[in-house]
Scaffold this motif. Sequence first.
Motif, PDB file in Angstrom:
ATOM      1  N   LEU A  98      26.957  37.602  31.810  1.00 34.24           N
ATOM      2  CA  LEU A  98      26.724  36.457  32.695  1.00 34.24           C
ATOM      3  C   LEU A  98      27.801  36.345  33.766  1.00 34.24           C
ATOM      4  N   THR A  99      29.048  36.507  33.352  1.00 30.04           N
ATOM      5  CA  THR A  99      30.173  36.537  34.290  1.00 30.04           C
ATOM      6  C   THR A  99      30.999  37.776  33.977  1.00 30.04           C
ATOM      7  N   THR A 100      31.957  38.081  34.836  1.00 36.65           N
ATOM      8  CA  THR A 100      32.796  39.252  34.596  1.00 36.65           C
ATOM      9  C   THR A 100      34.153  39.034  35.253  1.00 36.65           C
ATOM     10  N   ARG A 101      35.024  40.011  35.100  1.00 38.67           N
ATOM     11  CA  ARG A 101      36.344  39.928  35.712  1.00 38.67           C
ATOM     12  C   ARG A 101      36.256  40.357  37.173  1.00 38.67           C
ATOM     13  N   ASN A 102      37.072  39.790  37.996  1.00 39.61           N
ATOM     14  CA  ASN A 102      37.161  40.176  39.398  1.00 39.61           C
ATOM     15  C   ASN A 102      37.823  41.549  39.486  1.00 39.61           C
ATOM     16  N   ARG A 103      37.155  42.509  40.123  1.00 38.18           N
ATOM     17  CA  ARG A 103      37.649  43.881  40.129  1.00 38.18           C
ATOM     18  C   ARG A 103      38.614  44.107  41.286  1.00 38.18           C
ATOM     19  N   GLU A 104      39.800  43.487  41.186  1.00 36.94           N
ATOM     20  CA  GLU A 104      40.836  43.659  42.195  1.00 36.94           C
ATOM     21  C   GLU A 104      42.174  43.911  41.514  1.00 36.94           C
ATOM     22  N   ASP A 105      43.128  44.392  42.304  1.00 34.22           N
ATOM     23  CA  ASP A 105      44.463  44.677  41.788  1.00 34.22           C
ATOM     24  C   ASP A 105      45.187  43.413  41.348  1.00 34.22           C
ATOM     25  N   GLY A 106      46.076  43.585  40.378  1.00 34.74           N
ATOM     26  CA  GLY A 106      47.042  42.559  40.016  1.00 34.74           C
ATOM     27  C   GLY A 106      46.461  41.213  39.642  1.00 34.74           C
ATOM     28  N   GLU A 107      47.130  40.164  40.120  1.00 36.73           N
ATOM     29  CA  GLU A 107      46.778  38.799  39.730  1.00 36.73           C
ATOM     30  C   GLU A 107      45.384  38.408  40.197  1.00 36.73           C
ATOM     31  N   ALA A 108      44.952  38.911  41.346  1.00 33.57           N
ATOM     32  CA  ALA A 108      43.607  38.588  41.841  1.00 33.57           C
ATOM     33  C   ALA A 108      42.541  39.041  40.851  1.00 33.57           C
ATOM     34  N   GLY A 109      42.842  40.075  40.085  1.00 35.29           N
ATOM     35  CA  GLY A 109      41.898  40.596  39.102  1.00 35.29           C
ATOM     36  C   GLY A 109      41.821  39.787  37.834  1.00 35.29           C
ATOM     37  N   ALA A 110      42.640  38.734  37.726  1.00 34.30           N
ATOM     38  CA  ALA A 110      42.611  37.879  36.539  1.00 34.30           C
ATOM     39  C   ALA A 110      41.636  36.719  36.695  1.00 34.30           C
ATOM     40  N   LYS A 111      40.868  36.720  37.768  1.00 34.25           N
ATOM     41  CA  LYS A 111      39.897  35.655  38.005  1.00 34.25           C
ATOM     42  C   LYS A 111      38.538  36.050  37.437  1.00 34.25           C
ATOM     43  N   VAL A 112      37.775  35.040  37.021  1.00 34.13           N
ATOM     44  CA  VAL A 112      36.426  35.269  36.533  1.00 34.13           C
ATOM     45  C   VAL A 112      35.452  35.056  37.684  1.00 34.13           C
TER      46      VAL A 112
END
Length: 574
Positions: A83-97
């Motif tokens: 339904l949701t997933t992790r943001n596929r970016e480097d570092g801290e930006a990738g910790a967003k849903v």
Amino acid sequence: MRRPSSVISRRVAAASVSVVLAAGAAACGPEDSGAKSTGSADGKPQRGGTLTILNSRPQEDFDPARLYTSGGGNVPSLVFRTLTTRNREDGEAGAKVVPDLATDLGKPSKNATVWTYTLKEGLKYEDGTPITSADVKYGIERSFAAELSGGAPYLRDWLIGGADYQGPYKDKKGLASIEVPDARTIVFHLNKPEGEFPFLATQTQTTPVPKAKDTGTKYEQHPVSSGPYKVVKNEGDGQRLILERNPHWSAATDAERKAYPDRVDVRSGLDSAVINQRLSASQGPDAAAVTTDTNLGPAELAKVNGDKSLAARVGTGHFGYTNYLAFNPKVKPFDNPKVRQAISYAVDRTTVVNAAGGSSLAEAATTFLPNQKSFGHTPYDHFPAGKSGDPEKAKQLLKEAGHPGGLTITLTHSNAQDFETSPEIATALQDALKKAGITVKLQGLEENDYSDKVHSAKDEPGLFLAHWGADWPSGGPFIAPIFDGRQIVKDGYNFNSAFLNDKAVNDEIDEINKLTDLEAAAARWGALDKKIGEQALTVPLFHPVYKRLFGKSVKNVVISNWTGVLDVSQVSVK
């Protein structure tokens, strides 16, 4: 932890927490490693080629019901959409849903006990049939079946009626707390407010499964793909996994997965040294290879750092994880807060970090929460020991505690040769505490015995080495299992080692769980961590740092702070 199936739950053996660490190691970005994020001369990643994944552990139980998290392994997310997933970016930006199958992160009721999701239009399985909300409901329900156990426990804990539901093979009626009013809508009814439900919706249990194609325990051999790749071969329960393109996957419905390679060849059961040697040599197919579970050790790292070409092919970063000393205040002398404080002051974090592989592989910690924004990290150091400990302050506190001549204690650790609870770390602590007049007797146990003992409410020792990793990048799954008094387990695996049952702490956990503003919740988790830290119930030691090689033809390197693993959904190899 992180979670192969990474398991960080009060219901599951803690031995698997180290699996999480190994499965989720390495985060930051190519700018930190010297890697270039280009795939061709003009800087654009190219489609085509075969990506090889070299791992030590097999990708076993390849069934969305049985996998612990999508974040615990990159490979499942190539086949299973959620339904949701992790943001596929480097570092801290990738910790967003971010949304995946759903159009958004979900619409909560005012008290966050009801969450409604709408599926995107045009979603299809590998056979071209449409994905429906009923398939998501069924996929979740089958994860409750005893024969498909292994997944995360949250849905069982959070859904109304979840605790007693036995799965669709025994209960044909299904879970009434999951409603599907139409083919694109799914509604969840929870037994308490859960503002972090969007994080939970990233778990592989929310993968759609068509009921007509469900083959029970054999489903892992050929799960029906909703992602960019489908399984064409699964040998030896995940020892060899071959994926090829799903022709009905549409990038128009999937903003996260790039799916550049035509084929993904997962080879497991390899020795760690062999994996690193092959990645280092980068010959033939290994030039287009990565690993998602094998770190560089201190000796290997020293060799790599001496070669600029190799150093440019190392991904560096962080996964939400903390190694710490745990106290059992029910055992004397640890019932005395001043004794716990004295030990906190006496710890020499420099020698601990060195024992863990050095500053390239470990960062000294003074907070229980990992030092990342998504967790709500709030800097504090209630018992400042400096880099090498403060034995004089420790002696003063021991005197105030009624131990002017020092004392003798036992430290329990695992004999396993890893950098979490290893004899080397235990010895470093033994040496540091000796300077403060504290004689430390070391009790080394085999890994299974260690896990059973330190997580037994009846047999838990007074002082032991421990570690904790996050099921998702938030303070919730970090703080609650360790400090929520209602999660104390008396007849199973217990993770609240301090047996803390503080109404103010429990109430604050409940209040934070009501928040659907994840940034506001993070700030509250950080404040709670700081408040609990005043009680010296743990001594944070270090947060791991990860180093992993990748092949010379691997481009478009993305490593986030969610998984800490090079994201195989972003890689270009041609």
